[in-house]
Design a protein around this motif. Structure first.
Motif, mmCIF file in Angstrom:
data_model
loop_
_atom_site.group_PDB
_atom_site.id
_atom_site.type_symbol
_atom_site.label_atom_id
_atom_site.label_comp_id
_atom_site.label_asym_id
_atom_site.label_seq_id
_atom_site.Cartn_x
_atom_site.Cartn_y
_atom_site.Cartn_z
ATOM 1 N N VAL A 1 0.838 -1.202 0.000
ATOM 2 C CA VAL A 1 0.000 0.000 0.000
ATOM 3 C C VAL A 1 0.874 1.252 0.000
ATOM 4 O O VAL A 1 0.635 2.194 -0.754
ATOM 5 C CB VAL A 1 -0.962 -0.006 1.208
ATOM 6 N N MET B 1 2.460 1.722 -3.440
ATOM 7 C CA MET B 1 1.503 2.258 -4.408
ATOM 8 C C MET B 1 1.261 3.747 -4.168
ATOM 9 O O MET B 1 1.099 4.507 -5.114
ATOM 10 C CB MET B 1 0.183 1.498 -4.323
ATOM 11 N N TRP C 1 -6.033 -0.560 -9.017
ATOM 12 C CA TRP C 1 -6.487 0.350 -7.963
ATOM 13 C C TRP C 1 -7.618 -0.256 -7.145
ATOM 14 O O TRP C 1 -7.753 0.022 -5.960
ATOM 15 C CB TRP C 1 -6.897 1.698 -8.541
ATOM 16 N N TYR D 1 -5.871 -2.452 -4.801
ATOM 17 C CA TYR D 1 -5.215 -1.560 -3.835
ATOM 18 C C TYR D 1 -6.199 -1.146 -2.736
ATOM 19 O O TYR D 1 -5.875 -1.153 -1.557
ATOM 20 C CB TYR D 1 -4.666 -0.335 -4.568
#
Length: 77
Positions: A5, A8, A28, A31
């Motif tokens: 996380v 990203m 995403w 994510y």
């Protein structure tokens, strides 16, 4: 999961926009699921799963706009 996380979050804005394009936007959505799992948010987990199933058709536009404006992906956390 926390390191993924964080990785990203630290991507360059151009890479984030490329990952928000239609078809690649699943990155995403995953994510968001990992972020909610990391924080233990049941609402976030359920919403992320729903977005993976039905949100792929329109949510990429929202992702691109929020990445351009705030350099992050919109989520409820």
């Amino acid at each position: 999961m926390n390191s993924l996380v964080r990785a990203m979050d630290n991507l360059h804005i151009i890479v984030k926009i490329i990952l928000a394009l239609p078809g690649i936007d699943i990155v995403w959505h995953v994510y968001r699921l990992l972020r909610s799992l990391d924080k233990g948010s049941v609402l976030g987990i359920v919403l992320a799963i729903v977005l993976i199933i039905i949100g792929w058709a329109f949510f990429w536009i929202i992702d691109i706009i929020t990445i351009i404006l705030s350099n992050r992906v919109l989520w409820i956390d």
